[in-house]
Design a protein around this motif. Structure first.
Motif, PDB file in Angstrom:
ATOM      1  N   LEU A 192       6.749   8.776  -0.058  1.00 12.22           N
ATOM      2  CA  LEU A 192       5.853   7.825   0.243  1.00 12.22           C
ATOM      3  C   LEU A 192       6.340   6.596   1.060  1.00 12.22           C
ATOM      4  O   LEU A 192       7.642   6.334   0.795  1.00 12.22           O
ATOM      5  CB  LEU A 192       5.459   7.148  -1.225  1.00 12.22           C
TER       6      LEU A 192
ATOM      7  N   GLU B  46       0.742  -1.308   0.109  1.00 10.18           N
ATOM      8  CA  GLU B  46       0.053  -0.139  -0.166  1.00 10.18           C
ATOM      9  C   GLU B  46       0.905   1.329   0.093  1.00 10.18           C
ATOM     10  O   GLU B  46       1.929   1.025   0.548  1.00 10.18           O
ATOM     11  CB  GLU B  46      -1.006   0.050   1.219  1.00 10.18           C
ATOM     12  N   HIS B  47       0.156   2.233  -0.623  1.00 12.88           N
ATOM     13  CA  HIS B  47       0.883   3.722  -0.479  1.00 12.88           C
ATOM     14  C   HIS B  47       0.551   4.454   0.694  1.00 12.88           C
ATOM     15  O   HIS B  47      -0.482   4.357   1.119  1.00 12.88           O
ATOM     16  CB  HIS B  47       0.481   4.441  -1.869  1.00 12.88           C
TER      17      HIS B  47
ATOM     18  N   VAL C 167      -1.204  -0.941  -4.271  1.00 11.17           N
ATOM     19  CA  VAL C 167      -0.730  -0.801  -5.496  1.00 11.17           C
ATOM     20  C   VAL C 167      -0.312  -1.978  -6.087  1.00 11.17           C
ATOM     21  O   VAL C 167      -0.493  -2.981  -5.327  1.00 11.17           O
ATOM     22  CB  VAL C 167       0.602   0.198  -5.517  1.00 11.17           C
TER      23      VAL C 167
ATOM     24  N   THR D 219       0.944   9.825   7.382  1.00 12.07           N
ATOM     25  CA  THR D 219       0.175   9.841   6.105  1.00 12.07           C
ATOM     26  C   THR D 219      -1.389  10.048   6.487  1.00 12.07           C
ATOM     27  O   THR D 219      -1.804   9.838   7.599  1.00 12.07           O
ATOM     28  CB  THR D 219       0.122   8.500   5.449  1.00 12.07           C
TER      29      THR D 219
ATOM     30  N   MET E 158       6.205   3.283   1.386  1.00  7.91           N
ATOM     31  CA  MET E 158       5.589   1.842   0.960  1.00  7.91           C
ATOM     32  C   MET E 158       5.316   0.815   1.709  1.00  7.91           C
ATOM     33  O   MET E 158       6.536   0.676   2.500  1.00  7.91           O
ATOM     34  CB  MET E 158       6.075   1.680  -0.387  1.00  7.91           C
TER      35      MET E 158
ATOM     36  N   LEU F 114       2.096   6.072  -9.865  1.00  7.70           N
ATOM     37  CA  LEU F 114       1.943   7.194  -8.994  1.00  7.70           C
ATOM     38  C   LEU F 114       2.453   8.524  -9.000  1.00  7.70           C
ATOM     39  O   LEU F 114       3.618   8.648  -9.362  1.00  7.70           O
ATOM     40  CB  LEU F 114       2.416   6.612  -7.455  1.00  7.70           C
TER      41      LEU F 114
ATOM     42  N   LEU G 131       1.179   8.409   1.418  1.00  9.67           N
ATOM     43  CA  LEU G 131       1.692   9.622   1.211  1.00  9.67           C
ATOM     44  C   LEU G 131       2.324  10.697   2.534  1.00  9.67           C
ATOM     45  O   LEU G 131       1.484  10.762   3.299  1.00  9.67           O
ATOM     46  CB  LEU G 131       0.637  10.351   0.417  1.00  9.67           C
TER      47      LEU G 131
ATOM     48  N   LEU H 154      -2.502  12.452  -3.956  1.00  6.00           N
ATOM     49  CA  LEU H 154      -1.732  11.525  -4.486  1.00  6.00           C
ATOM     50  C   LEU H 154      -2.785  10.679  -5.569  1.00  6.00           C
ATOM     51  O   LEU H 154      -3.793  10.740  -5.526  1.00  6.00           O
ATOM     52  CB  LEU H 154      -1.330  10.275  -3.592  1.00  6.00           C
TER      53      LEU H 154
ATOM     54  N   ARG I 247      -3.259   7.759  -8.555  1.00  3.99           N
ATOM     55  CA  ARG I 247      -2.827   6.305  -9.037  1.00  3.99           C
ATOM     56  C   ARG I 247      -3.423   6.100 -10.540  1.00  3.99           C
ATOM     57  O   ARG I 247      -4.673   6.281 -10.719  1.00  3.99           O
ATOM     58  CB  ARG I 247      -3.127   5.166  -8.050  1.00  3.99           C
TER      59      ARG I 247
END
Length: 223
Positions: free
Chosen positions: A101, A69-70, A199, A192, A103, A205, A72, A150, A152
């Motif tokens: 990010l 997962e992202h 993702v 975040t 991740m 992204l 931000l 963000l 995608r």
């Protein structure tokens, strides 16, 4: 090996030292992850230098995860050494900011939590901390900038106002430095906002801060 980030409008580079990450620093994100922000304050953890990835680099999807997962984040660059920094003096340690990010292998993180184990495989793998170039700035310089956004594959998936942090930037610098000496070159990923999500290989992204000319871009590729 030196881990360097470019500095905008300069030929200089920013030599990265520690990568410090805030968790649950936005109330709505804490709630979406099943936590009570009134009872569970933010906390911090670390990523190794090898987690750093420069703007435009491919993000290699970890082969051992099925749910990446992202997250931000606004990133604060630290410009000098300091320990037990007073909140009202924290601006003196800010060298600039960037977009980042965090991740996260969410399935690996959940399994580690269930077993009471650390999160390193979920958070600290190579390339798990993509970061834009550094904008030299003080906290006052940051004020005119808008929300973090963000997309995608061209669709907005995450948006949040960095002013909504549970711990403000001065407060988090003060809190982290209670336990850890901050050094020139440290990066603080400030947490975040709500809207984290998955993702997949093939995704593009694009992260931006409204009013900031630099965008953070990455392409997700299979291992």
């Amino acid at each position: 090996m030196k881990y360097l980030l470019p500095i905008l409008d300069s030929t200089d580079t920013f030599a990265v030292n520690k990568i410090i990450c805030l968790g649950r620093n936005y109330a709505e994100h804490a709630r979406e992850m099943g936590h009570d922000p009134e009872r569970e304050p933010p906390f911090f953890f670390f990523k190794p230098q090898s987690a750093l990835a420069q703007n435009g680099a491919d993000f290699i999807y970890p082969h051992y995860s099925q749910q990446v997962e992202h997250e931000l984040e606004l990133v604060i660059a630290i410009g000098k050494s300091g320990y037990q920094i007073a909140e009202d003096q924290a601006d003196e340690w800010v060298a600039g900011f960037a977009l980042g990010l965090d991740m996260t292998c969410r399935d690996i993180q959940k399994a580690a939590k269930a077993m009471g184990r650390p999160w390193e495989l979920a958070k600290g793998f190579d390339g798990s901390a993509p970061c834009s170039a550094i904008q030299r700035a003080s906290l006052a310089d940051l004020e005119p900038f808008g929300e973090l956004v963000l997309t995608r594959n061209g669709r907005e998936v995450q948006r949040g106002d960095w002013r909504d942090m549970v711990w403000s930037i001065p407060a988090l610098i003060a809190e982290v430095s209670r336990y850890v000496r901050l050094e020139a070159g440290d990066l603080i990923f400030t947490g975040t906002p709500a809207g984290v999500g998955p993702v997949e290989p093939g995704d593009e992204l694009v992260a931006r801060l409204e009013g900031f000319t630099e965008e953070l871009r990455l392409r997700v590729v299979a291992a």
